[in-house]
Design a protein around this motif. Structure first.
Motif, PDB file in Angstrom:
ATOM      1  N   ASN A  67      -0.725 -10.693  -2.118  1.00 11.62           N
ATOM      2  CA  ASN A  67      -0.810  -9.388  -1.484  1.00 11.62           C
ATOM      3  C   ASN A  67       0.464  -9.252  -0.124  1.00 11.62           C
ATOM      4  OD1 ASN A  67      -0.844  -6.033  -1.303  1.00 11.62           O
ATOM      5  ND2 ASN A  67      -2.789  -6.607   0.681  1.00 11.62           N
ATOM      6  N   GLY A  70       3.825  -9.004   0.079  1.00  8.61           N
ATOM      7  CA  GLY A  70       4.454  -8.253  -0.915  1.00  8.61           C
ATOM      8  C   GLY A  70       3.990  -6.912   0.622  1.00  8.61           C
ATOM      9  N   VAL A  71       2.545  -7.263   1.084  1.00  2.86           N
ATOM     10  CA  VAL A  71       2.626  -6.717   2.369  1.00  2.86           C
ATOM     11  C   VAL A  71       4.151  -6.424   3.600  1.00  2.86           C
ATOM     12  CG1 VAL A  71       1.335  -5.610   4.706  1.00  2.86           C
ATOM     13  CG2 VAL A  71       0.277  -5.893   2.105  1.00  2.86           C
ATOM     14  N   ARG A  80      10.784  -4.175  10.460  1.00  4.36           N
ATOM     15  CA  ARG A  80      10.020  -5.674  11.219  1.00  4.36           C
ATOM     16  C   ARG A  80       9.701  -6.490  10.658  1.00  4.36           C
ATOM     17  NH1 ARG A  80       5.467  -1.138  12.280  1.00  4.36           N
ATOM     18  NH2 ARG A  80       5.409  -1.186  14.039  1.00  4.36           N
TER      19      ARG A  80
ATOM     20  N   TYR B  63       8.885   7.642   1.404  1.00  4.93           N
ATOM     21  CA  TYR B  63       9.476   6.326   0.700  1.00  4.93           C
ATOM     22  C   TYR B  63       9.537   6.958  -0.458  1.00  4.93           C
ATOM     23  CZ  TYR B  63      10.852   3.307   4.878  1.00  4.93           C
ATOM     24  OH  TYR B  63      11.552   3.487   6.311  1.00  4.93           O
ATOM     25  N   GLU B 113      14.300   2.788  -3.140  1.00  7.94           N
ATOM     26  CA  GLU B 113      14.260   1.839  -2.667  1.00  7.94           C
ATOM     27  C   GLU B 113      13.330   0.582  -2.326  1.00  7.94           C
ATOM     28  OE1 GLU B 113      14.438   3.045   0.836  1.00  7.94           O
ATOM     29  OE2 GLU B 113      13.411   5.130   0.155  1.00  7.94           O
ATOM     30  N   MET B 114      12.842   0.253  -3.471  1.00  9.42           N
ATOM     31  CA  MET B 114      12.639  -0.923  -3.384  1.00  9.42           C
ATOM     32  C   MET B 114      12.512  -1.612  -5.453  1.00  9.42           C
ATOM     33  SD  MET B 114      11.185  -4.133  -2.150  1.00  9.42           S
ATOM     34  CE  MET B 114      10.633  -5.696  -2.870  1.00  9.42           C
ATOM     35  N   THR B 115      13.204  -2.880  -5.585  1.00 13.62           N
ATOM     36  CA  THR B 115      13.260  -3.603  -6.004  1.00 13.62           C
ATOM     37  C   THR B 115      11.459  -4.183  -7.144  1.00 13.62           C
ATOM     38  OG1 THR B 115      14.664  -4.752  -5.244  1.00 13.62           O
ATOM     39  CG2 THR B 115      14.066  -6.255  -7.249  1.00 13.62           C
ATOM     40  N   GLN B 121       3.860  -5.836  -7.958  1.00 16.30           N
ATOM     41  CA  GLN B 121       3.725  -6.127  -6.512  1.00 16.30           C
ATOM     42  C   GLN B 121       4.413  -5.035  -5.916  1.00 16.30           C
ATOM     43  OE1 GLN B 121       7.158  -9.306  -6.750  1.00 16.30           O
ATOM     44  NE2 GLN B 121       5.585 -10.773  -8.362  1.00 16.30           N
ATOM     45  N   SER B 124       1.835  -3.209  -3.652  1.00 17.27           N
ATOM     46  CA  SER B 124       1.438  -4.391  -2.407  1.00 17.27           C
ATOM     47  C   SER B 124       2.710  -3.520  -0.936  1.00 17.27           C
ATOM     48  CB  SER B 124       1.852  -6.174  -2.547  1.00 17.27           C
ATOM     49  OG  SER B 124       0.249  -6.701  -3.301  1.00 17.27           O
ATOM     50  N   VAL B 125       4.437  -3.732  -1.670  1.00 17.14           N
ATOM     51  CA  VAL B 125       4.882  -3.415  -0.620  1.00 17.14           C
ATOM     52  C   VAL B 125       5.056  -1.742   0.249  1.00 17.14           C
ATOM     53  CG1 VAL B 125       7.114  -3.107  -0.837  1.00 17.14           C
ATOM     54  CG2 VAL B 125       6.551  -5.072  -2.076  1.00 17.14           C
ATOM     55  N   ALA B 127       2.130  -0.313  -0.094  1.00 13.07           N
ATOM     56  CA  ALA B 127       0.794  -0.671   1.320  1.00 13.07           C
ATOM     57  C   ALA B 127       0.986  -1.104   2.556  1.00 13.07           C
ATOM     58  CB  ALA B 127      -0.123  -1.768   0.620  1.00 13.07           C
ATOM     59  N   GLY B 128       2.861  -2.130   2.337  1.00 18.79           N
ATOM     60  CA  GLY B 128       3.184  -2.315   3.620  1.00 18.79           C
ATOM     61  C   GLY B 128       4.415  -1.949   4.994  1.00 18.79           C
ATOM     62  N   ILE B 129       4.257  -0.666   3.599  1.00 10.51           N
ATOM     63  CA  ILE B 129       5.429  -0.278   4.412  1.00 10.51           C
ATOM     64  C   ILE B 129       4.579   1.467   4.782  1.00 10.51           C
ATOM     65  CG2 ILE B 129       7.179   2.287   3.545  1.00 10.51           C
ATOM     66  CD1 ILE B 129       7.788   0.726   1.044  1.00 10.51           C
ATOM     67  N   TYR B 131       2.038   0.977   5.855  1.00  7.80           N
ATOM     68  CA  TYR B 131       0.890   0.784   6.921  1.00  7.80           C
ATOM     69  C   TYR B 131       2.070   0.047   8.290  1.00  7.80           C
ATOM     70  CZ  TYR B 131      -1.381  -2.842   9.994  1.00  7.80           C
ATOM     71  OH  TYR B 131      -2.232  -3.631  11.091  1.00  7.80           O
ATOM     72  N   SER B 132       2.986  -0.245   8.244  1.00  6.92           N
ATOM     73  CA  SER B 132       3.945   0.320   9.255  1.00  6.92           C
ATOM     74  C   SER B 132       4.695   0.790   9.286  1.00  6.92           C
ATOM     75  CB  SER B 132       5.700  -0.439   8.644  1.00  6.92           C
ATOM     76  OG  SER B 132       5.980  -0.944   9.465  1.00  6.92           O
ATOM     77  N   GLU B 155      -2.701  -8.262  -8.349  1.00  7.44           N
ATOM     78  CA  GLU B 155      -2.816  -8.192  -7.250  1.00  7.44           C
ATOM     79  C   GLU B 155      -2.298  -6.409  -6.156  1.00  7.44           C
ATOM     80  OE1 GLU B 155       1.783  -8.604  -6.689  1.00  7.44           O
ATOM     81  OE2 GLU B 155       1.921  -8.652  -4.957  1.00  7.44           O
ATOM     82  N   ALA B 159      -3.869  -4.859  -3.195  1.00 10.88           N
ATOM     83  CA  ALA B 159      -3.531  -3.928  -2.051  1.00 10.88           C
ATOM     84  C   ALA B 159      -4.355  -3.100  -2.017  1.00 10.88           C
ATOM     85  CB  ALA B 159      -1.654  -3.536  -3.318  1.00 10.88           C
TER      86      ALA B 159
END
Lengths: 320, 281
Positions: A67, A70-71, A80, B63, B113-115, B121, B124-125, B127-129, B131-132, B155, B159
């Motif tokens: 994770n 991924g994050v 970032r 997104y 937006e994302m591969t 996976q 997780s991405v 969640a990262g977006i 969060y950012s 995974e 996430a």
């Protein structure tokens, strides 16, 4: 530059983990897009204080490396600049598909730092001792792979990776490295530390110091050795390598890693295709890690100056 | 309200129509899992996702991450209808040198937006977006569709822990509960038990809706936007092959290379959708 170096090999005052935390803090102060990620190993890497010092630029995900990658991709996607640390095996072995797909294939940016390189994992033993991380990362298209040997070099490579973007893997030890370079040194090309005419010893990480000690001992046997600190395993400084191979006619590689996949493979591939000379690769061969003190482990896997001397001597004989 | 509902349902018809035409041109593909997300895509792209084809990189955009990348063909049909790609490109799915691969690729296809495609996976991405964007104080949303089979992947649950812990209230996750994965029914392979309760226990606001109803999905999203302190999981009760009765009933409908009988049935479905689209004009 380093003629007197081998007599005066001393440890850097700062541990590599302190170099990491210090450099990250400086980069974060200059760029609010920099963010440090940890997976519950902050205490091991001296980054714990960043939580209070740069709270919006520090993220501890807990023990979830997949994770975390991924994050990291999501953070990069939103502009970032992530620096990601864990022990080498958790960064690479555990989260390899995430690095491969979500970061590299997706063409996103990350500085991945794998600590406790090879035998320096010491008492964490076979589960934690990674001899294959550089090999894995070298297979990732366009990824850059470094193993740093010294504090000044580590700080420089962290900044270089930050500047250049893409997927970077930096392998390091956590504790004090041998002091090799002065502040202000740059690391764009491989570092030729001693120049000789009989053999080229290409090393990285903790084996650079062993190579320098070996060069001293070889001198006593009448063999003069070039020692190259090949801190960038990918891209490899092909020019410096081939020029040296032409000069000495024999090449020995030395790494705290499996001889397959890492520095030894990279050097063998380049020489095989461009300028074949007698070659020997010092490193781990078909073995897993184990617990033990550093000196014992170095001896067990042959990662020592005396082993370099022995094989360098044989290589020089092979030339004749 | 009736107008919006009708238009979202009509948009779903169009997405389904072009998804079938696109896969028909290719001659094979992930029919089942593409069709089960048509309605949610219609509601997202028909109403909720704020992303301008002329300004696709605006940092305040919403997104969307299709974590179940196998649904790519339905996303492509949607992106075509939103003006991100041309009809010619739409019919190049999986052809040599195409910009439309089976699984979405952010570097190849405008609007993606994302591969994704390596399951587990994308969430997780996303969640990262989320969060950012939260760190930056932005109010935009991150939407993500995960598959019920995909939730086999550990995974995803990493996430979910992350999103729950950080209270990412602008992350809206859809679980496409079409009850089948490649090798068979999810309950026979790894019983998913109760997704709603599972997600609640991970710190989400969670509900289950009729995933074939654009109205129900739209209402769930409107409710989700009222949540201020946790991420949201909307479990979509869907059918693999949704909206094409022939495919809904077909046992092995994950990836299909249509035979003559299939082709005939799929052509009839396309014609029916075409007629509905004409009637609605």
């Amino acid at each position: 530059m380093v003629s007197s170096m081998t007599q005066t090999l001393q440890l850097d005052t700062l541990e590599m983990r302190q170099v990491y935390a210090k450099t990250l803090k400086e980069l974060a102060a200059a760029d609010d897009r920099v963010i440090a990620l940890e997976a519950d190993l902050s205490s091991s890497m001296s980054t714990g204080r960043l939580k209070d010092e740069i709270p919006n630029q520090y993220l501890n995900l807990g023990i979830m490396e997949a994770n975390m990658m991924g994050v990291t991709a999501g953070l990069s996607l939103t502009g970032r600049k992530p620096f990601v640390h864990s022990f080498g095996q958790f960064v690479t072995r555990r989260a390899f598909d995430q690095i491969f797909v979500s970061l590299a294939y997706a063409k996103l940016n990350a500085v991945l730092v794998g600590s406790d390189a090879g035998v320096t994992a010491e008492h964490n033993g076979g589960t934690h001792m990674t001899f294959e991380d550089m090999g894995l990362m070298r297979e990732v298209p366009n990824a850059k792979v470094y193993e740093v040997s010294d504090a000044v070099q580590f700080a420089y490579i962290l900044r270089k990776a930050y500047r250049e973007g893409g997927v970077n893997y930096i392998r390091t030890i956590r504790k004090n490295a041998v002091h090799l370079y002065e502040e202000g040194e740059t690391f764009e090309k491989a570092k030729v530390l001693t120049e000789g005419k009989d053999i080229t010893i290409v090393a990285c990480g903790i084996l650079v110091a062993e190579a320098l000690k070996a060069a001293e001992q070889l001198k006593e046997k009448g063999i003069s050795a070039t020692v190259i600190d090949m801190f960038s395993i990918k891209p490899l400084d092909v020019e410096t390598l081939i020029a040296s191979a032409k000069q000495t006619g024999a090449v020995l590689t030395a790494e705290n890693h499996n001889v397959n996949g890492g520095l030894g493979s990279a050097v063998a591939e380049v020489l095989g295709e461009n300028y074949p000379v007698p070659l020997y690769r010092i490193g781990v061969r078909e073995q897993f890690g184990q617990v033990g003190k550093l000196d014992y482990l170095k001896e067990f896997y042959g990662l020592t100056a005396s082993n370099i001397v022995e094989h360098a001597h044989k290589l020089v004989q092979r030339k004749k | 309200m009736v107008t919006v509902t009708n238009s979202l349902s009509a948009f779903a018809d169009k997405i389904r129509y072009y998804t079938l035409k696109e896969l028909g041109h290719t001659g094979f593909g992930h029919y089942g899992g593409s069709l089960s997300i048509v309605e949610v895509l219609a509601v997202l792209y028909g109403k909720h996702i704020n992303k301008n084809v002329h300004d696709p990189h605006n940092p305040d955009r919403d997104y969307f991450v299709l974590s179940k990348g196998h649904g790519g063909p339905a996303l492509y049909a949607t992106l075509f209808l939103k003006g991100f790609i041309s009809e010619d490109v739409l019919y190049s799915l999986n052809q040599n040198g195409t910009t439309l691969p089976s699984h979405p690729d952010r570097n190849l296809t405008p609007g993606v937006e994302m591969t994704t495609g390596s399951l587990g996976q994308g969430i997780s991405v996303a969640a990262g977006i989320a969060y950012s964007n939260k760190l930056d104080g932005r109010s935009n949303y991150t939407y993500c569709i995960v598959g019920d089979g995909e939730l086999n992947e550990g995974e995803c649950w990493e996430a979910f822990q992350f999103a729950g812990h950080h209270r990412l209230n602008h992350l809206i996750v859809f679980i496409d509960d079409n009850k089948k994965q490649l090798d068979g029914p999810t309950k026979d392979i790894i019983d998913p038990l109760d997704f709603v309760e599972k997600l609640k226990s991970f710190g989400f606001a969670s509900c289950r809706v009729d995933g074939s109803s654009t109205t129900a999905i739209d209402e769930a999203i409107e409710q989700a936007k009222l949540v201020t302190d946790k991420p949201i999981a909307i479990v979509l009760d869907t059918i693999k092959g949704q909206g094409v009765p022939y495919l809904e009933q077909k046992a092995d409908n994950h990836h299909i290379r249509p035979n003559e009988e299939d082709k005939k049935a799929l052509q009839e479905a396309i014609e029916q959708l075409e007629q509905r689209m004409k009637d609605g004009e």
